[in-house]
Design an enzyme around this catalytic site. Structure first.
Site, PDB file in Angstrom:
ATOM      1  N   ASN A 206       0.872  -1.181   0.000  1.00  0.00           N
ATOM      2  CA  ASN A 206       0.000   0.000   0.000  1.00  0.00           C
ATOM      3  C   ASN A 206       0.905   1.226   0.000  1.00  0.00           C
ATOM      4  OD1 ASN A 206      -1.748   2.077   0.520  1.00  0.00           O
ATOM      5  ND2 ASN A 206      -2.373   1.357   2.553  1.00  0.00           N
TER       6      ASN A 206
ATOM      7  N   LYS B  62       0.126   4.235  -0.157  1.00  0.00           N
ATOM      8  CA  LYS B  62      -0.498   5.420   0.451  1.00  0.00           C
ATOM      9  C   LYS B  62      -0.243   6.625  -0.465  1.00  0.00           C
ATOM     10  CE  LYS B  62      -0.057   3.149   4.857  1.00  0.00           C
ATOM     11  NZ  LYS B  62       0.087   3.230   6.297  1.00  0.00           N
TER      12      LYS B  62
ATOM     13  N   HIS C 105      -9.406   0.857   5.477  1.00  0.00           N
ATOM     14  CA  HIS C 105      -8.092   1.121   6.063  1.00  0.00           C
ATOM     15  C   HIS C 105      -8.262   2.082   7.245  1.00  0.00           C
ATOM     16  CE1 HIS C 105      -3.984   2.428   6.632  1.00  0.00           C
ATOM     17  NE2 HIS C 105      -3.613   1.359   5.950  1.00  0.00           N
TER      18      HIS C 105
ATOM     19  N   GLU D 238      -6.641   4.534   8.216  1.00  0.00           N
ATOM     20  CA  GLU D 238      -6.481   5.964   7.893  1.00  0.00           C
ATOM     21  C   GLU D 238      -7.773   6.522   7.294  1.00  0.00           C
ATOM     22  OE1 GLU D 238      -2.839   5.502   5.665  1.00  0.00           O
ATOM     23  OE2 GLU D 238      -1.870   4.870   7.532  1.00  0.00           O
TER      24      GLU D 238
ATOM     25  N   GLU E 121      -4.769  -4.954  10.855  1.00  0.00           N
ATOM     26  CA  GLU E 121      -3.799  -3.868  10.967  1.00  0.00           C
ATOM     27  C   GLU E 121      -4.023  -3.111  12.283  1.00  0.00           C
ATOM     28  OE1 GLU E 121      -2.165  -2.755   6.736  1.00  0.00           O
ATOM     29  OE2 GLU E 121      -3.617  -1.302   7.461  1.00  0.00           O
TER      30      GLU E 121
ATOM     31  N   GLY F 267       2.939   2.503  10.647  1.00  0.00           N
ATOM     32  CA  GLY F 267       3.839   3.630  10.435  1.00  0.00           C
ATOM     33  C   GLY F 267       4.581   4.067  11.689  1.00  0.00           C
TER      34      GLY F 267
ATOM     35  N   SER G 111       3.968  -1.964  10.183  1.00  0.00           N
ATOM     36  CA  SER G 111       5.432  -1.970  10.288  1.00  0.00           C
ATOM     37  C   SER G 111       6.062  -3.320   9.910  1.00  0.00           C
ATOM     38  CB  SER G 111       5.878  -1.525  11.682  1.00  0.00           C
ATOM     39  OG  SER G 111       5.427  -0.205  11.945  1.00  0.00           O
TER      40      SER G 111
HETATM   41  P1  13P Z   1       3.327   0.496   7.546  1.00  0.00           P
HETATM   42  O1  13P Z   1       3.843  -0.790   6.960  1.00  0.00           O
HETATM   43  O2  13P Z   1       4.011   1.710   7.000  1.00  0.00           O
HETATM   44  O3  13P Z   1       3.279   0.438   9.038  1.00  0.00           O
HETATM   45  O4  13P Z   1       1.798   0.635   7.052  1.00  0.00           O
HETATM   46  C1  13P Z   1       0.943  -0.440   7.204  1.00  0.00           C
HETATM   47  C2  13P Z   1      -0.311  -0.144   6.470  1.00  0.00           C
HETATM   48  O5  13P Z   1      -1.093   0.688   6.880  1.00  0.00           O
HETATM   49  C3  13P Z   1      -0.551  -0.863   5.224  1.00  0.00           C
HETATM   50  O6  13P Z   1      -1.844  -0.649   4.764  1.00  0.00           O
END
Ligand code: 13P
Length: 249
Positions: free
Chosen positions: A9, A11, A94, A96, A166, A172, A211
């Site tokens: 992803n 982002k 997700h 976010e 997640e 992140g 992560s």
């Molecule tokens: P990170 O791997 O940067 O922690 O992000 C995970 C994520 O949100 C994947 O959708």
């Protein structure tokens, strides 16, 4: 046997030239990967990335999808458009999107249904915040997020979907769930689905996200209910992402 999946992803990262270089390196390195590899660029780059992926084993996914079919929904992108642009997958729910854009369980469920109706495979994200984990309500939260989709789409819809666990506190942050924490959450999700339909629960592919790095992927993917990963930051570096893919095969 559940075929492992590693999805990247991106982002809101990357621009045309660097995307092209990243995808070229992934194509070179991922061709013999026995896991399924998916990349999810920003909407605006889907078409171009999709053309680059043509005739390769890497699949294209979108980071979100509109719940509506078409019409006056300024700024939104429909599932049919994503399918038309070459996507096989779409991430829905997700954290976010849930946290920053106020997507609630009901909207996520509608997005899930819209994605499937257009022939996309939804990657449904679920996960608790740190505050929820500390309060001991992790399973309540994940269960609620999952049940909201099952209530609308039916359990059989999960035969054509992927679920990603997640934990919000691991996204992140460099903090990863321990393999045992991931396994416990994945076993809970599988059990919740299997209670309704044993076959679908048993076959459901469950990805861990939060992560994931080359250094921790093998240990996470080694757990019996972890069928791969949904990778953010580490999917922007070809070497790192390919090593994660290798850990899943
Ligand atoms: P990170 O791997 O940067 O922690 O992000 C995970 C994520 O949100 C994947 O959708």
């Amino acid at each position: 046997m559940r075929r492992p999946v590693v999805a990247g992803n991106w982002k809101m990262h990357g621009m045309r030239a660097e995307n092209a270089r990243l995808v070229e390196a992934l194509i070179e390195g991922a061709d013999d990967a026995s896991c399924e590899v998916v990349i999810c660029p920003p909407f605006v780059y889907l078409w171009e990335t999709g053309r680059q992926l043509k005739d390769t084993t890497i699949a294209l996914g979108a980071q979100s999808v509109c719940a509506e079919v078409q019409g006056a929904f300024t700024g939104e992108v429909s599932a049919a458009m994503l399918k038309d642009a070459g996507c096989r997958y779409a991430i829905v729910g997700h954290s976010e999107r849930r946290q920053l854009y106020y997507e609630d369980d009901a909207l996520v469920a509608r997005k899930f249904v819209a994605a499937q109706a257009a022939g996309l495979v939804p990657i449904l994200c679920v996960g608790e915040t740190l505050e929820e984990r500390d309060r001991g309500v992790t399973e309540d939260v994940i269960g609620r997020q999952l049940d909201a989709v099952i209530a609308v789409a039916g359990v059989t819809a999960l035969a054509r979907a992927i679920v990603a666990y997640e934990p919000v506190w691991a996204i992140g942050t460099g903090k990863t769930a321990t393999p045992d924490q991931a396994q416990a959450a994945h076993a809970f999700i599988r059990g919740r689905v299997a209670a309704r339909d044993a076959n679908i629960g048993g076959g459901l592919r469950l990805l861990y996200g939060g992560s994931v790095k080359a250094a921790n992927a093998a240990e996470l993917f080694g757990k019996p209910d972890v069928d791969g990963g949904l990778v953010g930051g580490a999917s922007l570096k070809a070497d790192e992402f390919l090593r994660i893919c290798a850990a899943a095969t």
